[in-house]
Design a protein around this motif. Sequence first.
Motif, PDB file in Angstrom:
ATOM      1  N   VAL A  46      48.470 -80.525  43.233  1.00 39.53           N
ATOM      2  CA  VAL A  46      48.929 -79.151  43.430  1.00 39.53           C
ATOM      3  C   VAL A  46      50.445 -79.116  43.570  1.00 39.53           C
ATOM      4  O   VAL A  46      51.120 -78.261  43.005  1.00 39.53           O
ATOM      5  CB  VAL A  46      48.242 -78.538  44.662  1.00 39.53           C
ATOM      6  CG1 VAL A  46      48.827 -77.173  45.000  1.00 39.53           C
ATOM      7  CG2 VAL A  46      46.737 -78.431  44.429  1.00 39.53           C
ATOM      8  N   ARG A  47      50.989 -80.051  44.319  1.00 38.16           N
ATOM      9  CA  ARG A  47      52.436 -80.151  44.522  1.00 38.16           C
ATOM     10  C   ARG A  47      52.996 -81.330  43.743  1.00 38.16           C
ATOM     11  O   ARG A  47      52.289 -82.290  43.409  1.00 38.16           O
ATOM     12  CB  ARG A  47      52.732 -80.309  46.011  1.00 38.16           C
ATOM     13  CG  ARG A  47      52.456 -79.060  46.823  1.00 38.16           C
ATOM     14  CD  ARG A  47      53.493 -77.973  46.566  1.00 38.16           C
ATOM     15  NE  ARG A  47      54.798 -78.372  47.056  1.00 38.16           N
ATOM     16  CZ  ARG A  47      55.228 -78.173  48.297  1.00 38.16           C
ATOM     17  NH1 ARG A  47      54.460 -77.543  49.177  1.00 38.16           N
ATOM     18  NH2 ARG A  47      56.428 -78.565  48.670  1.00 38.16           N
ATOM     19  N   SER A  63      52.418 -76.716  40.885  1.00 40.73           N
ATOM     20  CA  SER A  63      53.547 -75.883  41.308  1.00 40.73           C
ATOM     21  C   SER A  63      54.600 -75.783  40.212  1.00 40.73           C
ATOM     22  O   SER A  63      55.321 -74.784  40.112  1.00 40.73           O
ATOM     23  CB  SER A  63      54.166 -76.452  42.584  1.00 40.73           C
ATOM     24  OG  SER A  63      54.510 -77.820  42.413  1.00 40.73           O
ATOM     25  N   PRO A 108      43.512 -75.970  48.682  1.00 41.05           N
ATOM     26  CA  PRO A 108      44.698 -75.286  48.163  1.00 41.05           C
ATOM     27  C   PRO A 108      44.759 -75.145  46.651  1.00 41.05           C
ATOM     28  O   PRO A 108      45.396 -74.207  46.154  1.00 41.05           O
ATOM     29  CB  PRO A 108      45.853 -76.146  48.694  1.00 41.05           C
ATOM     30  CG  PRO A 108      45.319 -76.713  49.966  1.00 41.05           C
ATOM     31  CD  PRO A 108      43.865 -77.007  49.671  1.00 41.05           C
ATOM     32  N   THR A 111      43.233 -71.889  46.124  1.00 41.13           N
ATOM     33  CA  THR A 111      44.130 -70.844  46.626  1.00 41.13           C
ATOM     34  C   THR A 111      45.236 -70.562  45.611  1.00 41.13           C
ATOM     35  O   THR A 111      45.562 -69.406  45.327  1.00 41.13           O
ATOM     36  CB  THR A 111      44.749 -71.272  47.964  1.00 41.13           C
ATOM     37  OG1 THR A 111      43.715 -71.571  48.902  1.00 41.13           O
ATOM     38  CG2 THR A 111      45.631 -70.182  48.535  1.00 41.13           C
ATOM     39  N   VAL A 112      45.792 -71.621  45.048  1.00 41.96           N
ATOM     40  CA  VAL A 112      46.860 -71.474  44.050  1.00 41.96           C
ATOM     41  C   VAL A 112      46.313 -70.864  42.762  1.00 41.96           C
ATOM     42  O   VAL A 112      46.951 -70.000  42.142  1.00 41.96           O
ATOM     43  CB  VAL A 112      47.535 -72.834  43.789  1.00 41.96           C
ATOM     44  CG1 VAL A 112      48.478 -72.753  42.590  1.00 41.96           C
ATOM     45  CG2 VAL A 112      48.287 -73.304  45.024  1.00 41.96           C
ATOM     46  N   ILE A 329      54.569 -70.871  44.977  1.00 41.92           N
ATOM     47  CA  ILE A 329      53.522 -71.892  45.159  1.00 41.92           C
ATOM     48  C   ILE A 329      53.934 -72.879  46.240  1.00 41.92           C
ATOM     49  O   ILE A 329      53.103 -73.312  47.052  1.00 41.92           O
ATOM     50  CB  ILE A 329      53.240 -72.616  43.834  1.00 41.92           C
ATOM     51  CG1 ILE A 329      52.879 -71.609  42.732  1.00 41.92           C
ATOM     52  CG2 ILE A 329      52.125 -73.629  44.018  1.00 41.92           C
ATOM     53  CD1 ILE A 329      51.721 -70.699  43.070  1.00 41.92           C
ATOM     54  N   THR A 333      51.728 -73.352  49.778  1.00 37.00           N
ATOM     55  CA  THR A 333      51.069 -74.630  50.071  1.00 37.00           C
ATOM     56  C   THR A 333      51.829 -75.501  51.063  1.00 37.00           C
ATOM     57  O   THR A 333      51.417 -76.634  51.325  1.00 37.00           O
ATOM     58  CB  THR A 333      50.885 -75.436  48.768  1.00 37.00           C
ATOM     59  OG1 THR A 333      52.173 -75.666  48.166  1.00 37.00           O
ATOM     60  CG2 THR A 333      50.000 -74.693  47.787  1.00 37.00           C
ATOM     61  N   GLU A 334      52.925 -75.021  51.614  1.00 38.01           N
ATOM     62  CA  GLU A 334      53.792 -75.871  52.435  1.00 38.01           C
ATOM     63  C   GLU A 334      53.073 -76.410  53.663  1.00 38.01           C
ATOM     64  O   GLU A 334      53.200 -77.602  54.006  1.00 38.01           O
ATOM     65  CB  GLU A 334      55.043 -75.109  52.848  1.00 38.01           C
ATOM     66  CG  GLU A 334      56.084 -75.971  53.564  1.00 38.01           C
ATOM     67  CD  GLU A 334      56.587 -77.130  52.715  1.00 38.01           C
ATOM     68  OE1 GLU A 334      56.994 -78.154  53.307  1.00 38.01           O
ATOM     69  OE2 GLU A 334      56.558 -77.032  51.470  1.00 38.01           O
ATOM     70  N   ALA A 336      49.858 -76.871  54.141  1.00 37.65           N
ATOM     71  CA  ALA A 336      48.857 -77.850  53.699  1.00 37.65           C
ATOM     72  C   ALA A 336      49.529 -79.152  53.285  1.00 37.65           C
ATOM     73  O   ALA A 336      49.066 -80.252  53.628  1.00 37.65           O
ATOM     74  CB  ALA A 336      48.049 -77.278  52.541  1.00 37.65           C
ATOM     75  N   HIS A 337      50.607 -79.043  52.553  1.00 39.51           N
ATOM     76  CA  HIS A 337      51.357 -80.217  52.109  1.00 39.51           C
ATOM     77  C   HIS A 337      51.809 -81.067  53.300  1.00 39.51           C
ATOM     78  O   HIS A 337      51.636 -82.294  53.311  1.00 39.51           O
ATOM     79  CB  HIS A 337      52.554 -79.750  51.279  1.00 39.51           C
ATOM     80  CG  HIS A 337      53.612 -80.778  51.046  1.00 39.51           C
ATOM     81  ND1 HIS A 337      53.436 -81.872  50.228  1.00 39.51           N
ATOM     82  CD2 HIS A 337      54.875 -80.895  51.551  1.00 39.51           C
ATOM     83  CE1 HIS A 337      54.539 -82.604  50.222  1.00 39.51           C
ATOM     84  NE2 HIS A 337      55.426 -82.034  51.015  1.00 39.51           N
TER      85      HIS A 337
END
Length: 552
Positions: A46-47, A63, A108, A111-112, A329, A333-334, A336-337
């Motif tokens: 995701v990231r 992202s 996430p 979510t994204v 994004i 997600t910060e 969670a990241h």
Amino acid sequence: MAFFLSFAIASCDSSEPTAAEPGFELAPGDTIPLAVMATADVHGWVRSWDYYRNRKEPSYGLSKVATLVDSVRQVYPNNLLLDSGDWLQGNPFAEYFALQASEEDHFPFLTVVDHMGFDAVVLGNHEFNFGLDYLNRQIEMSETPVIGANIYRHSTDEPAYPPYVIREVAGVRVAVVGLTTPGSAVWDRPRVEGNLQFGDGKETAERFVRKVRDDEDADVVIILAHSGLDGDTSYERENLGEENFGRKVGEEIEGVDLLVLGHTHRTVEDMTLEGADGRSVGVIQPGRWASHLGVATMKLTRDEDGTVHVAGHTSQNHAVENVKEHPEIVSLTEEAHQRVVDYVTEPVAETGDEWSAEMARMQDTPIIDLIQAVQKEVTGAQLSAAAAFNTSVSFGPGEITRGDIALLYPFFNTLYKLEMTGKQLREFLEHTSQYYLTGTDEKGLPKVNRDWPGFNFDMISGLDYVLDLRRPAGERVTVMEYENEPVDDDQTFTVAVNSYRAEGGGGFDMLADAPVLEEIDRSVGDMILEYLIDKEQIGHDDVFEENWRLVY
């Protein structure tokens, strides 16, 4: 941005409507472009962050894909955004939410996906790794359609998930039919058996393409498949369809306009197939780990009689490497990241030695014997089989973190204890030796068979053996001993193997008749972590027993 400009130039044709106005509908004689954007095999990326090594990773990340999606949408008002599966498992970020987070946490990725406005995502084989309860709970929390036409409720022909979605774009009815590789019936048997059945991809495609054409009045049909274009099937199961059926669907099923593929982690672009009814079938497959955004552009034309046809295709994959992460994004997600970073950087043990998998497929190494030692201890088996999943992993001297072990053992495999004969063990080693071709490369090293995945080269601990790579496959085991005695064909042993192997993954047919003595439904990676936490300090001498070698 060069990417944006290339699309702008390609799309600048003042004679064609762009459908920018709300309520626009394609009129007879008009042609508009439809951009079908796609991701594949995101596997938790995701990231744009490498959670194994705790550092930025510029080559991957949803992202970054989001930034490209915004650019495409500015140029192409008519668009769809799809994902072709394997998004629930695959890296520490994904596994944290499956195994450590609370039931209320929404994964996430989904979510994204909701935030980005995906039109559909298909179920890949890895979506079943953590069980149906977790998967279905996550789907229920999501706004995005999750589809899979060839996943049936047990003993029925009723799809367990929506088989397709219909999207109306500029008055054109576009059907997206979801399909997945049937291999989940093998690889995740303990989690799906008695609940789900997996149908043949081509047969199911024929059924639902006909349905959306006849019953839903679809003008355009897209196949969104967690399947490669073609390639060998890595399992043997009677009456179970091919693993990679993409080409057959494109070439042998009438009524298909576009294939959006995944599963094999390849990039496929600028390709068309000739369909069974003579139409041109576009193909796009955008790599893995959100490394690319695939964009397939179809020219849709409405004829004077009202019918719509695809007048042409183009397709291209756009790498994210030089693209910035989308700030929305990142913000979304910060939290969670950061939770995952804190978790994976936690040390689990100390070591005074250096552990490396760089040479693990060429010689016996302590880092693979760590896996073997855990598997033997947990099962009580005499022997253990394991592979080097990633030859770039290394750690020590110093702390060993959760991220180190996640890189060493990145798959969510459980553990089996089998009974195998000496004959089966010999067949096992002959089969796995096909990772190497006969002869050496320009450096004088064994020549690797590039068509044989490294994760299908298993090494056995507890058995002394030699593989002579100068000999043809099938005749390479020149020494095979147990406790300094040659192994007889009818001699029996207990062997620890992972669930992927025990359930038929990799074409190890000799395991099909091996009695299962015990199934341990826990992640091997978690078992390694528990072993290290218990020991606190570990060195090579705790696990390393050199018992095999190659001759070349």
